[in-house]
Scaffold this motif. Structure first.
Motif, PDB file in Angstrom:
ATOM      1  N   ALA A 401      -1.202   4.982  10.054  1.00 20.13           N
ATOM      2  CA  ALA A 401      -1.070   3.752   9.110  1.00 20.13           C
ATOM      3  C   ALA A 401      -2.545   3.433   8.513  1.00 20.13           C
ATOM      4  O   ALA A 401      -2.881   3.021   7.604  1.00 20.13           O
ATOM      5  N   LYS A 402      -3.434   3.406   9.676  1.00 17.41           N
ATOM      6  CA  LYS A 402      -4.756   3.156   9.227  1.00 17.41           C
ATOM      7  C   LYS A 402      -5.501   3.911   8.290  1.00 17.41           C
ATOM      8  O   LYS A 402      -6.054   3.451   7.138  1.00 17.41           O
ATOM      9  N   GLY A 403      -5.179   5.337   8.347  1.00 18.92           N
ATOM     10  CA  GLY A 403      -5.511   6.410   7.266  1.00 18.92           C
ATOM     11  C   GLY A 403      -5.041   6.113   6.028  1.00 18.92           C
ATOM     12  O   GLY A 403      -5.735   6.080   4.942  1.00 18.92           O
ATOM     13  N   TRP A 404      -3.935   5.607   6.105  1.00 20.53           N
ATOM     14  CA  TRP A 404      -3.108   5.541   4.815  1.00 20.53           C
ATOM     15  C   TRP A 404      -3.670   4.300   4.041  1.00 20.53           C
ATOM     16  O   TRP A 404      -3.650   4.008   2.749  1.00 20.53           O
ATOM     17  N   ASP A 410      -8.698   2.639  -1.641  1.00 15.09           N
ATOM     18  CA  ASP A 410      -9.347   3.481  -2.579  1.00 15.09           C
ATOM     19  C   ASP A 410      -8.584   3.722  -3.833  1.00 15.09           C
ATOM     20  O   ASP A 410      -9.182   3.810  -4.903  1.00 15.09           O
ATOM     21  N   THR A 411      -7.602   4.190  -3.689  1.00 15.28           N
ATOM     22  CA  THR A 411      -6.615   4.584  -5.003  1.00 15.28           C
ATOM     23  C   THR A 411      -6.344   3.117  -5.907  1.00 15.28           C
ATOM     24  O   THR A 411      -6.784   3.411  -7.137  1.00 15.28           O
ATOM     25  N   ASN A 416      -8.150   0.290 -10.661  1.00 22.41           N
ATOM     26  CA  ASN A 416      -8.461  -1.024 -11.080  1.00 22.41           C
ATOM     27  C   ASN A 416      -7.186  -2.097 -10.768  1.00 22.41           C
ATOM     28  O   ASN A 416      -6.724  -2.795 -11.587  1.00 22.41           O
ATOM     29  N   VAL A 417      -6.708  -1.619  -9.834  1.00 27.81           N
ATOM     30  CA  VAL A 417      -5.481  -2.653  -9.289  1.00 27.81           C
ATOM     31  C   VAL A 417      -5.652  -3.386  -8.487  1.00 27.81           C
ATOM     32  O   VAL A 417      -6.440  -3.155  -7.232  1.00 27.81           O
ATOM     33  N   SER A 418      -5.606  -4.637  -8.261  1.00 28.34           N
ATOM     34  CA  SER A 418      -5.856  -5.681  -7.209  1.00 28.34           C
ATOM     35  C   SER A 418      -4.441  -5.531  -6.216  1.00 28.34           C
ATOM     36  O   SER A 418      -3.449  -5.746  -6.698  1.00 28.34           O
TER      37      SER A 418
END
Length: 419
Positions: A401-404, A410-411, A416-418
């Motif tokens: 989960a940490k990696g995801w 980042d994505t 530009n999504v909050s």
């Protein structure tokens, strides 16, 4: 599997054959033994007149009247007494509910061994048949043997009755020889009953391989009889020859011989065991839709598993969904959700997985990760981040989960999504 074989035991259990009460049995091509013919005798004039009156009453269907006349005869000569006793016995036997009286008079008729040849043979045969009907099996066996010794005939029906008598006496090993003799005596006029008796003997003696050999012969003689096909298939399973069991039941199905729920489910199970899950799924789906196989949770589970094993993810998800609604169990919603996600049906996958979590699951972290992935591929990054944060709370999925989590952040930043 126990239910299958319980059914199977019911299918091959032998009901005692209905026995005729007349000496109508014909010879089956066996040669009669050489013996001197006995002297033909006639009843005395006085007895003859009364017998003639009794016969007139009998011919007019007045059996009680015929009996009154016959029972009033006081025969003094041995032959006359034997002849009249046989006639009385036939009257009682014809009435249908007087077997005890018929047996009583037949014993009197045959004891002195002086009746004319045909009459004496018929009397012994009728006595044996009536003893079978009254469950006096040991006495019946004695008299069937006496009849064959006297007439020199080897008759299929009689040998079958002898095998049947041994079955009734639980003398299973003693059934085989008379059953084989019956088969030989019938010759080209094949009869199923001795084969049924042989198979029953082998089954109850747990001689399953011998039963298989017999059934392999029978199916060649009576290929149109669906019973033999299903029995042979089931016996192959008993001897753990699953490949032949599958082949036999598959052929039976193609001929329209499998008509019971248990038979369809057994064939479907064999398809699955032999790595043909697609056929199992098609078979179960058809007969669940037709109503032959009940649309219950157990059968829907088998169907869903079969479609899953066949890599038809869409159909597997469909039936797990139906199963989930039927049972309201988290495990079925979980499977539905996972398969929907695998099939890239992300929105319904989220609904199913969320429902599974609401109902309570042990692997919530894994399901939350699947929910997060589904939201991610729908570009719902805020919801994805929320789900992955919940997945991090489960020790089993924390590392993944940490990696995801980083990937989602980042994505979302790039787009530009909050979150």
């Amino acid at each position: 599997m126990n239910k299958i074989f319980s059914s199977l035991l019911l299918i091959i259990s032998v009901v005692l054959i209905q026995l005729p009460i007349a000496g109508e049995v014909s010879a089956a091509g066996a040669e009669k033994s050489e013996k001197p013919k006995r002297k033909t005798q006639l009843v005395g004039p006085s007895v003859g007149k009364k017998v003639a009156k009794a016969f007139e009453a009998y011919s007019a269907d007045d059996i009680p009247g015929a009996l009154v006349i016959l029972l009033d005869i006081d025969a003094s000569k041995d032959y006359d007494k034997a002849y009249v006793s046989r006639f009385i016995a036939v009257m009682y036997a014809t009435m249908g509910d007087q077997e005890a009286n018929a047996i009583k008079y037949l014993k009197v008729a045959v004891a002195p061994d002086i009746l004319n040849e045909r009459d004496h043979g018929d009397a012994i045969k009728l006595l044996a048949d009536l003893q079978m009907q009254t469950k006096a099996y040991e006495e019946a066996l004695v008299n069937y043997k006496a009849w064959m010794d006297f007439t020199g005939e080897s008759d299929g029906n009689t040998w079958t009755k002898i095998a049947n008598a041994h079955y009734a006496l639980k003398q299973l090993d003693e059934m085989i020889v008379p059953a084989d003799n019956a088969i030989a005596a019938y010759g080209d006029k094949q009869n199923k009953n001795p084969y049924i008796l042989k198979i029953t003997s082998f089954y109850e003696n747990k001689k399953y391989k011998d039963a298989v050999k017999t059934l392999e012969t029978v199916i060649q003689i009576f290929p149109e009889d669906k019973t033999w096909w299903t029995q042979l298939g089931m016996f192959y399973l008993l001897v753990e020859d699953y490949q032949k069991g599958l082949q036999t039941l598959d052929l039976a199905y193609k001929q329209g011989f499998l008509v019971k729920e248990s038979e369809i489910k057994t064939l479907a199970s064999l398809y699955s065991q032999n790595v043909v899950p697609y056929k199992a799924a098609i078979l179960l789906e058809k007969h669940i839709d037709s109503g032959l196989v009940p649309r219950d949770d157990k059968n829907l589970s088998s169907l869903a598993n079969a479609w899953h094993a066949a890599q038809n993810i869409d159909k597997a998800a469909k039936y797990y969904g139906e199963l989930a609604k039927m049972t309201n169990l988290a495990k079925h919603y979980s499977k539905e959700g996972m398969l929907l996600k695998q099939d890239e049906q992300f929105e319904p996958a989220i609904v199913a997985l969320t429902k599974a979590i609401e109902l309570g699951v042990k692997n919530e972290g894994r399901l939350q990760m699947s929910i997060a992935e589904s939201h991610f591929y729908l570009e719902q990054y805020k919801q994805a981040y929320k789900a992955i944060s919940l997945a991090r709370k489960d020790p089993k999925t924390r590392k993944s989960a940490k990696g995801w989590e980083s990937f989602i952040k980042d994505t979302a930043r790039r787009k530009n999504v909050s979150i």
